[in-house]
Motif scaffolding. Structure first.
Motif, PDB file in Angstrom:
ATOM      1  N   ASP A 111      37.202  29.720  32.444  1.00  0.00           N
ATOM      2  CA  ASP A 111      38.380  29.780  33.313  1.00  0.00           C
ATOM      3  C   ASP A 111      38.014  29.148  34.660  1.00  0.00           C
ATOM      4  OD1 ASP A 111      40.714  30.469  34.621  1.00  0.00           O
ATOM      5  OD2 ASP A 111      40.719  32.536  33.916  1.00  0.00           O
ATOM      6  N   ASN A 112      39.012  28.689  35.394  1.00  0.00           N
ATOM      7  CA  ASN A 112      38.751  28.101  36.711  1.00  0.00           C
ATOM      8  C   ASN A 112      39.097  29.038  37.862  1.00  0.00           C
ATOM      9  OD1 ASN A 112      37.820  25.573  35.790  1.00  0.00           O
ATOM     10  ND2 ASN A 112      39.921  24.928  35.381  1.00  0.00           N
ATOM     11  N   LEU A 113      39.743  30.168  37.539  1.00  0.00           N
ATOM     12  CA  LEU A 113      40.156  31.092  38.588  1.00  0.00           C
ATOM     13  C   LEU A 113      38.957  31.885  39.122  1.00  0.00           C
ATOM     14  CD1 LEU A 113      43.462  32.476  37.048  1.00  0.00           C
ATOM     15  CD2 LEU A 113      43.232  30.825  38.919  1.00  0.00           C
ATOM     16  N   PRO A 114      39.061  32.413  40.335  1.00  0.00           N
ATOM     17  CA  PRO A 114      37.960  33.195  40.911  1.00  0.00           C
ATOM     18  C   PRO A 114      37.674  34.481  40.130  1.00  0.00           C
ATOM     19  CG  PRO A 114      39.556  32.575  42.601  1.00  0.00           C
ATOM     20  CD  PRO A 114      40.173  32.250  41.283  1.00  0.00           C
ATOM     21  N   VAL A 115      36.434  34.918  40.230  1.00  0.00           N
ATOM     22  CA  VAL A 115      35.990  36.218  39.719  1.00  0.00           C
ATOM     23  C   VAL A 115      35.619  37.051  40.937  1.00  0.00           C
ATOM     24  CG1 VAL A 115      34.242  37.445  38.385  1.00  0.00           C
ATOM     25  CG2 VAL A 115      35.151  35.264  37.548  1.00  0.00           C
ATOM     26  N   ILE A 116      36.252  38.210  41.066  1.00  0.00           N
ATOM     27  CA  ILE A 116      35.965  39.097  42.203  1.00  0.00           C
ATOM     28  C   ILE A 116      34.935  40.129  41.767  1.00  0.00           C
ATOM     29  CG2 ILE A 116      36.925  40.671  43.923  1.00  0.00           C
ATOM     30  CD1 ILE A 116      38.036  37.783  44.030  1.00  0.00           C
ATOM     31  N   GLU A 117      33.830  40.193  42.489  1.00  0.00           N
ATOM     32  CA  GLU A 117      32.781  41.179  42.206  1.00  0.00           C
ATOM     33  C   GLU A 117      32.786  42.222  43.315  1.00  0.00           C
ATOM     34  OE1 GLU A 117      27.978  41.476  41.369  1.00  0.00           O
ATOM     35  OE2 GLU A 117      28.774  39.686  42.356  1.00  0.00           O
ATOM     36  N   LEU A 118      32.846  43.484  42.924  1.00  0.00           N
ATOM     37  CA  LEU A 118      32.870  44.583  43.885  1.00  0.00           C
ATOM     38  C   LEU A 118      31.535  45.317  43.871  1.00  0.00           C
ATOM     39  CD1 LEU A 118      36.400  46.061  42.988  1.00  0.00           C
ATOM     40  CD2 LEU A 118      35.847  44.180  44.557  1.00  0.00           C
ATOM     41  N   TYR A 136      37.581  48.874  48.842  1.00  0.00           N
ATOM     42  CA  TYR A 136      38.730  49.765  48.692  1.00  0.00           C
ATOM     43  C   TYR A 136      39.924  49.324  49.547  1.00  0.00           C
ATOM     44  CZ  TYR A 136      35.679  52.859  46.070  1.00  0.00           C
ATOM     45  OH  TYR A 136      34.829  53.370  45.133  1.00  0.00           O
ATOM     46  N   ALA A 137      39.685  48.348  50.424  1.00  0.00           N
ATOM     47  CA  ALA A 137      40.771  47.695  51.171  1.00  0.00           C
ATOM     48  C   ALA A 137      40.827  46.253  50.685  1.00  0.00           C
ATOM     49  CB  ALA A 137      40.508  47.773  52.672  1.00  0.00           C
ATOM     50  N   LEU A 138      41.068  46.094  49.407  1.00  0.00           N
ATOM     51  CA  LEU A 138      40.875  44.819  48.715  1.00  0.00           C
ATOM     52  C   LEU A 138      41.689  43.684  49.337  1.00  0.00           C
ATOM     53  CD1 LEU A 138      39.241  43.709  46.344  1.00  0.00           C
ATOM     54  CD2 LEU A 138      41.192  44.167  44.860  1.00  0.00           C
ATOM     55  N   ARG A 186      42.109  57.408  45.305  1.00  0.00           N
ATOM     56  CA  ARG A 186      41.501  56.191  45.860  1.00  0.00           C
ATOM     57  C   ARG A 186      41.094  55.240  44.733  1.00  0.00           C
ATOM     58  NH1 ARG A 186      36.548  55.091  50.017  1.00  0.00           N
ATOM     59  NH2 ARG A 186      37.688  53.623  51.298  1.00  0.00           N
ATOM     60  N   ARG A 187      40.613  55.806  43.625  1.00  0.00           N
ATOM     61  CA  ARG A 187      40.258  54.973  42.464  1.00  0.00           C
ATOM     62  C   ARG A 187      41.490  54.283  41.913  1.00  0.00           C
ATOM     63  NH1 ARG A 187      37.427  59.580  38.948  1.00  0.00           N
ATOM     64  NH2 ARG A 187      36.839  60.868  40.719  1.00  0.00           N
ATOM     65  N   SER A 188      42.583  55.041  41.781  1.00  0.00           N
ATOM     66  CA  SER A 188      43.829  54.477  41.255  1.00  0.00           C
ATOM     67  C   SER A 188      44.370  53.388  42.179  1.00  0.00           C
ATOM     68  CB  SER A 188      44.879  55.573  41.069  1.00  0.00           C
ATOM     69  OG  SER A 188      44.481  56.466  40.062  1.00  0.00           O
ATOM     70  N   ALA A 189      44.275  53.610  43.485  1.00  0.00           N
ATOM     71  CA  ALA A 189      44.746  52.608  44.442  1.00  0.00           C
ATOM     72  C   ALA A 189      43.935  51.318  44.310  1.00  0.00           C
ATOM     73  CB  ALA A 189      44.664  53.157  45.860  1.00  0.00           C
ATOM     74  N   LEU A 190      42.630  51.457  44.081  1.00  0.00           N
ATOM     75  CA  LEU A 190      41.767  50.275  43.924  1.00  0.00           C
ATOM     76  C   LEU A 190      42.173  49.465  42.699  1.00  0.00           C
ATOM     77  CD1 LEU A 190      39.235  48.557  44.600  1.00  0.00           C
ATOM     78  CD2 LEU A 190      37.955  50.122  43.119  1.00  0.00           C
ATOM     79  N   ILE A 191      42.355  50.144  41.566  1.00  0.00           N
ATOM     80  CA  ILE A 191      42.670  49.396  40.343  1.00  0.00           C
ATOM     81  C   ILE A 191      44.069  48.778  40.440  1.00  0.00           C
ATOM     82  CG2 ILE A 191      43.620  51.238  38.883  1.00  0.00           C
ATOM     83  CD1 ILE A 191      41.823  50.075  36.616  1.00  0.00           C
ATOM     84  N   GLN A 192      44.999  49.446  41.127  1.00  0.00           N
ATOM     85  CA  GLN A 192      46.327  48.863  41.314  1.00  0.00           C
ATOM     86  C   GLN A 192      46.256  47.615  42.192  1.00  0.00           C
ATOM     87  OE1 GLN A 192      48.993  49.554  39.620  1.00  0.00           O
ATOM     88  NE2 GLN A 192      47.944  51.214  38.568  1.00  0.00           N
ATOM     89  N   ALA A 193      45.405  47.652  43.220  1.00  0.00           N
ATOM     90  CA  ALA A 193      45.221  46.469  44.073  1.00  0.00           C
ATOM     91  C   ALA A 193      44.610  45.324  43.272  1.00  0.00           C
ATOM     92  CB  ALA A 193      44.339  46.820  45.271  1.00  0.00           C
ATOM     93  N   LEU A 243      45.399  40.325  39.168  1.00  0.00           N
ATOM     94  CA  LEU A 243      45.060  39.963  37.789  1.00  0.00           C
ATOM     95  C   LEU A 243      46.318  39.710  36.964  1.00  0.00           C
ATOM     96  CD1 LEU A 243      42.304  42.662  37.188  1.00  0.00           C
ATOM     97  CD2 LEU A 243      41.917  40.194  37.019  1.00  0.00           C
ATOM     98  N   ALA A 244      46.305  38.638  36.181  1.00  0.00           N
ATOM     99  CA  ALA A 244      47.393  38.392  35.238  1.00  0.00           C
ATOM    100  C   ALA A 244      47.311  39.427  34.120  1.00  0.00           C
ATOM    101  CB  ALA A 244      47.276  36.984  34.660  1.00  0.00           C
ATOM    102  N   PRO A 245      48.452  39.721  33.469  1.00  0.00           N
ATOM    103  CA  PRO A 245      48.408  40.645  32.321  1.00  0.00           C
ATOM    104  C   PRO A 245      47.354  40.205  31.302  1.00  0.00           C
ATOM    105  CG  PRO A 245      50.676  40.200  32.913  1.00  0.00           C
ATOM    106  CD  PRO A 245      49.829  39.277  33.759  1.00  0.00           C
ATOM    107  N   GLY A 246      46.567  41.182  30.848  1.00  0.00           N
ATOM    108  CA  GLY A 246      45.517  40.892  29.868  1.00  0.00           C
ATOM    109  C   GLY A 246      44.166  40.567  30.472  1.00  0.00           C
ATOM    110  N   GLN A 247      44.118  40.237  31.759  1.00  0.00           N
ATOM    111  CA  GLN A 247      42.839  39.928  32.405  1.00  0.00           C
ATOM    112  C   GLN A 247      42.119  41.232  32.768  1.00  0.00           C
ATOM    113  OE1 GLN A 247      42.751  36.939  31.258  1.00  0.00           O
ATOM    114  NE2 GLN A 247      41.950  36.001  33.120  1.00  0.00           N
ATOM    115  N   PRO A 248      40.770  41.248  32.702  1.00  0.00           N
ATOM    116  CA  PRO A 248      40.055  42.520  32.799  1.00  0.00           C
ATOM    117  C   PRO A 248      39.642  42.976  34.195  1.00  0.00           C
ATOM    118  CG  PRO A 248      38.525  40.778  32.212  1.00  0.00           C
ATOM    119  CD  PRO A 248      39.891  40.133  32.310  1.00  0.00           C
ATOM    120  N   PHE A 249      39.738  44.294  34.379  1.00  0.00           N
ATOM    121  CA  PHE A 249      39.035  44.994  35.460  1.00  0.00           C
ATOM    122  C   PHE A 249      37.874  45.694  34.756  1.00  0.00           C
ATOM    123  CE2 PHE A 249      37.813  48.552  38.049  1.00  0.00           C
ATOM    124  CZ  PHE A 249      38.027  48.173  39.361  1.00  0.00           C
ATOM    125  N   ILE A 250      36.651  45.340  35.109  1.00  0.00           N
ATOM    126  CA  ILE A 250      35.449  45.780  34.395  1.00  0.00           C
ATOM    127  C   ILE A 250      34.668  46.730  35.294  1.00  0.00           C
ATOM    128  CG2 ILE A 250      33.318  44.993  33.271  1.00  0.00           C
ATOM    129  CD1 ILE A 250      34.974  42.115  33.435  1.00  0.00           C
TER     130      ILE A 250
END
Length: 198
Positions: free
Chosen positions: A52-59, A108-110, A138-145, A150-157
């Motif tokens: 893929d050419n899109l960015p990968v965000i590492e936390l 957490y302030a993505l 706070r966890r739920s807020a992070l994953i929602q951000a 993220l496009a549908p189907g793209q992963p939060f790992i």
């Protein structure tokens, strides 16, 4: 032992000491006393599309063990944007990973942290944050951000040492899957993958 092996061992020991020192100073922001092992980081990176050419965000990259696994997976360093809270780790990452964008800030302030760095959608968000040290809201807020990027189907790992999902499952919003335990990691951990369903 060759000189190369000695250098690698020395660097690994230095990382362990640095990681442990940071854990002593800020145990809730670290969550572990040593960096994740190679088997775990390789498994985490396996969920990221290297083509893929899109960015990968590492936390929470810490000393860069997941960053290295992403690069070994074939993810171009220029695609990786690593958000790290510790200025000590940021300096280390900048020395180690040419091409990777290192952002000192709060994961957490993505949106605020990514402002000016990443403007559009991303291919994956890969997290080594100690989510279980944070309140569920706070966890739920992070994953929602993250899902907002993220496009549908793209992963939060996310890896976790816990038995249950570190993010409360919500099938109406996202799917939740996990791997088996990585017993070679100390302590054993598994990888959780969340994908936006719509």
């Amino acid at each position: 032992m060759s000189s190369i092996q000695k250098r690698k061992l020395k660097a690994r020991v230095a990382d362990e000491v640095r990681f442990f020192r940071n854990w002593i100073e800020k145990p809730l922001s670290m969550g572990a006393v040593s960096p994740s092992g190679k088997a775990l980081t390789k498994l985490m990176a396996s969920f990221v599309d290297p083509d893929d050419n899109l960015p990968v965000i590492e936390l929470g990259p810490g000393t860069g063990v997941v960053t290295q696994a992403l690069i070994e997976r074939g993810v171009a360093p220029e695609r990786i944007v690593s958000i790290e809270y510790s200025s000590d780790f940021c300096r280390l990452l900048e020395q180690r990973f040419a091409g990777v964008k290192i952002v000192e800030g709060d994961a957490y302030a993505l949106e605020r942290t990514l402002a000016g760095c990443v403007s559009g959608p991303v291919s994956a968000v890969i997290s080594s944050l100690p989510l279980l040290t944070q309140p569920p809201a706070r966890r739920s807020a992070l994953i929602q951000a993250a899902f907002a990027r993220l496009a549908p189907g793209q992963p939060f790992i996310q890896f976790s040492y816990g038995l249950a999902s570190p993010v409360t499952p919500d099938p109406s919003l996202f799917s939740t899957t996990h791997t088996g335990w990585v017993m070679k990691n100390v302590p054993p951990a598994r990888v959780w993958v969340y994908r936006r369903t719509h």
